[in-house]
Design a protein around this motif. Structure first.
Motif, short mmCIF file in Angstrom:
data_model
loop_
_atom_site.label_atom_id
_atom_site.label_comp_id
_atom_site.label_asym_id
_atom_site.label_seq_id
_atom_site.Cartn_x
_atom_site.Cartn_y
_atom_site.Cartn_z
N GLN A 63 -5.17 18.82 -10.13
CA GLN A 63 -5.50 17.76 -11.09
C GLN A 63 -4.30 16.85 -11.34
OE1 GLN A 63 -6.98 20.31 -14.27
NE2 GLN A 63 -9.02 19.41 -14.03
N LYS A 64 -3.12 17.43 -11.37
CA LYS A 64 -1.91 16.62 -11.57
C LYS A 64 -1.67 15.71 -10.37
CE LYS A 64 0.40 19.88 -14.68
NZ LYS A 64 1.58 20.74 -14.90
N CYS A 65 -1.88 16.24 -9.18
CA CYS A 65 -1.72 15.40 -7.98
C CYS A 65 -2.73 14.25 -7.99
CB CYS A 65 -1.90 16.24 -6.73
SG CYS A 65 -0.55 17.40 -6.40
N LEU A 66 -3.94 14.55 -8.43
CA LEU A 66 -4.97 13.52 -8.51
C LEU A 66 -4.60 12.46 -9.55
CD1 LEU A 66 -7.75 12.50 -7.64
CD2 LEU A 66 -8.76 13.96 -9.42
N ALA A 67 -4.01 12.90 -10.66
CA ALA A 67 -3.60 11.96 -11.71
C ALA A 67 -2.50 11.04 -11.19
CB ALA A 67 -3.12 12.72 -12.94
N ILE A 68 -1.55 11.58 -10.44
CA ILE A 68 -0.47 10.76 -9.87
C ILE A 68 -1.04 9.76 -8.88
CG2 ILE A 68 1.62 10.81 -8.46
CD1 ILE A 68 2.19 13.60 -9.62
N GLN A 69 -1.94 10.25 -8.03
CA GLN A 69 -2.55 9.37 -7.02
C GLN A 69 -3.35 8.24 -7.68
OE1 GLN A 69 -4.97 11.46 -4.17
NE2 GLN A 69 -5.74 9.59 -3.23
N LYS A 70 -4.11 8.55 -8.71
CA LYS A 70 -4.89 7.52 -9.41
C LYS A 70 -3.99 6.51 -10.09
CE LYS A 70 -9.22 9.97 -10.32
NZ LYS A 70 -10.15 10.48 -11.36
N ASP A 71 -2.87 6.98 -10.62
CA ASP A 71 -1.93 6.07 -11.27
C ASP A 71 -1.36 5.07 -10.26
OD1 ASP A 71 -0.09 5.78 -13.90
OD2 ASP A 71 1.13 5.48 -12.10
N ILE A 72 -1.01 5.56 -9.08
CA ILE A 72 -0.47 4.68 -8.04
C ILE A 72 -1.53 3.68 -7.59
CG2 ILE A 72 0.42 4.63 -5.68
CD1 ILE A 72 1.68 7.39 -6.25
N GLU A 73 -2.76 4.15 -7.44
CA GLU A 73 -3.85 3.26 -7.02
C GLU A 73 -4.11 2.18 -8.07
OE1 GLU A 73 -7.09 5.86 -6.32
OE2 GLU A 73 -6.37 6.54 -4.36
N GLU A 74 -4.07 2.56 -9.34
CA GLU A 74 -4.31 1.58 -10.40
C GLU A 74 -3.17 0.57 -10.47
OE1 GLU A 74 -4.94 1.47 -15.24
OE2 GLU A 74 -5.66 3.18 -14.09
N ALA A 75 -1.94 1.05 -10.33
CA ALA A 75 -0.80 0.14 -10.33
C ALA A 75 -0.87 -0.83 -9.15
CB ALA A 75 0.51 0.93 -10.28
N THR A 76 -1.32 -0.31 -7.99
CA THR A 76 -1.47 -1.17 -6.81
C THR A 76 -2.54 -2.23 -7.04
OG1 THR A 76 -0.85 0.67 -5.36
CG2 THR A 76 -1.96 -1.19 -4.34
N SER A 77 -3.64 -1.84 -7.67
CA SER A 77 -4.73 -2.78 -7.93
C SER A 77 -4.33 -3.88 -8.90
CB SER A 77 -5.95 -2.03 -8.47
OG SER A 77 -5.71 -1.53 -9.78
N LEU A 78 -3.30 -3.63 -9.69
CA LEU A 78 -2.80 -4.65 -10.61
C LEU A 78 -1.82 -5.60 -9.93
CD1 LEU A 78 -2.19 -2.55 -13.86
CD2 LEU A 78 -4.04 -4.18 -13.43
N GLU A 79 -1.06 -5.09 -8.99
CA GLU A 79 -0.02 -5.89 -8.35
C GLU A 79 -0.53 -6.71 -7.17
OE1 GLU A 79 3.05 -6.39 -9.21
OE2 GLU A 79 3.37 -4.88 -10.76
N MET A 80 -1.39 -6.13 -6.33
CA MET A 80 -1.80 -6.78 -5.09
C MET A 80 -2.57 -8.08 -5.27
SD MET A 80 -0.43 -5.28 -2.55
CE MET A 80 1.01 -4.99 -3.61
N PRO A 81 -3.51 -8.16 -6.23
CA PRO A 81 -4.23 -9.44 -6.40
C PRO A 81 -3.31 -10.62 -6.67
CG PRO A 81 -5.38 -7.70 -7.56
CD PRO A 81 -4.07 -7.12 -7.11
N MET A 82 -2.19 -10.36 -7.33
CA MET A 82 -1.24 -11.43 -7.60
C MET A 82 -0.66 -11.99 -6.30
SD MET A 82 2.17 -11.26 -9.99
CE MET A 82 2.85 -9.92 -9.00
N LEU A 83 -0.53 -11.13 -5.29
CA LEU A 83 0.01 -11.57 -4.01
C LEU A 83 -1.01 -12.36 -3.20
CD1 LEU A 83 1.92 -8.35 -2.89
CD2 LEU A 83 2.76 -10.25 -4.27
N GLU A 84 -2.28 -12.10 -3.44
CA GLU A 84 -3.34 -12.73 -2.65
C GLU A 84 -3.85 -14.03 -3.26
OE1 GLU A 84 -6.19 -9.64 -2.47
OE2 GLU A 84 -5.06 -8.42 -1.03
N GLN A 85 -3.38 -14.37 -4.46
CA GLN A 85 -3.82 -15.61 -5.08
C GLN A 85 -3.45 -16.81 -4.21
OE1 GLN A 85 -2.07 -15.58 -8.96
NE2 GLN A 85 -3.80 -14.52 -9.91
N ASN A 86 -4.34 -17.78 -4.18
CA ASN A 86 -4.17 -19.05 -3.45
C ASN A 86 -4.29 -18.89 -1.94
OD1 ASN A 86 -3.73 -20.35 -5.91
ND2 ASN A 86 -1.52 -20.09 -5.78
N LEU A 87 -4.37 -17.67 -1.43
CA LEU A 87 -4.59 -17.51 0.01
C LEU A 87 -6.00 -17.97 0.40
CD1 LEU A 87 -2.94 -14.14 1.10
CD2 LEU A 87 -2.18 -16.47 1.54
#
Length: 279
Positions: free
Chosen positions: A156-180
């Motif tokens: 469960q802890k590994c899953l929590a870490i993985q979900k945190d990384i995925e959520e952080a990625t989902s917040l950062e990546m759209p900013m890079l794709e704007q205007n493309l």
């Protein structure tokens, strides 16, 4: 009984409002600039024989481009947009990569993870900065939180870490794709608009030939060459847009791969170092 994993910790993300405002302002400003260039630079009397813009023949390339018709400033607007948005994306993606080489940064973080030095890995993220470092630091923060969590098992802890990384990625990546999307759209409409200008120009050329009485091959050839200016501008704009779009998507894919690779290392390191522990 183990409880459900807590909500992942997210990274701080700047609002995308400024980027949206930028995109909204660039297009009309680019059109105004293109129109001014078309009227006052390309349409200057010095580019026509005898200074007659209406009836004189162009005596240089600028005059020939001006004779391309009203589609020319539209194509120039597209070209300016490709250049401006490419520069903007270059700056944003460059900042997202951080202050140092991404590959070297990933190798350092993985080395610290393999040695169990989470604090040093987090400090390396502070040095690197950028979106990649933000995501990895978020995962490391969750890693430390799981060290003190007593109500969850290792999986469960590994899953929590993985979900945190995925959520952080989902917040950062759209900013890079704007205007493309705008650049990708210009790939198609640049060529199509150029062809539209060519067709309308040739229609005008043949119409003028039909009303002149006797066939005038020189006038017809001149009209066709002027009409083809639109195609040339359209193809040139689309070519730049294709190169820019492929370059930036490649850079984004590289950053995404780096995040995925390091995120996997974080989860695996936690699992390997805690698999024999029970809570």
């Amino acid at each position: 009984m183990a409880t459900t994993p807590p909500k992942p910790t997210t990274v701080t993300k700047e609002s995308s409002g400024s980027s949206s405002i930028f995109a909204t302002l660039v297009i009309p400003i680019a059109f105004v600039v293109a129109l001014l260039i078309y009227i006052f630079v390309l349409g200057d009397a010095s580019h026509y024989k005898g200074g007659d813009v209406e009836h004189g023949d162009p005596n240089d390339y600028f005059g020939t481009v001006h004779r391309g018709g009203p589609i020319v400033p539209v194509l120039m607007t597209f070209l300016l947009c490709v250049i401006i948005f490419s520069i903007e994306r270059f700056v944003v993606i460059g900042k997202a990569a951080g202050s140092g080489n991404v590959d070297s940064f990933i190798k350092k973080v993985q080395a610290y993870l393999n040695s169990g030095n989470i604090e040093a890995a987090s400090a390396e993220c502070d040095k690197q900065k950028g979106s990649v470092a933000n995501v990895i630091k978020s995962g490391l923060k969750k890693y430390r939180e799981m060290e003190t969590e007593t109500n969850m098992d290792v999986d469960q802890k590994c899953l929590a870490i993985q979900k945190d990384i995925e959520e952080a990625t989902s917040l950062e990546m759209p900013m890079l794709e704007q205007n493309l999307t705008i650049i990708a759209t210009l790939v198609s409409i640049g060529t199509l608009t150029g062809l539209l200008g060519t067709v309308t120009g040739m229609i005008r050329a043949f119409a003028a030939l039909a009303t002149s009485g006797a066939p005038n091959q020189a006038a017809l050839a001149t009209g066709i060459s002027e009409a083809l200016i639109n195609t040339a501008l359209g193809i040139f704009t689309s070519t730049l847009a294709v190169i820019a779009y492929n370059y930036f998507t490649s850079k984004i894919d590289t950053l995404t791969y780096a995040i995925d690779e390091t995120g996997f290392s974080i989860v695996q390191t936690y699992a390997a170092s805690h698999k024999n522990k029970s809570y």
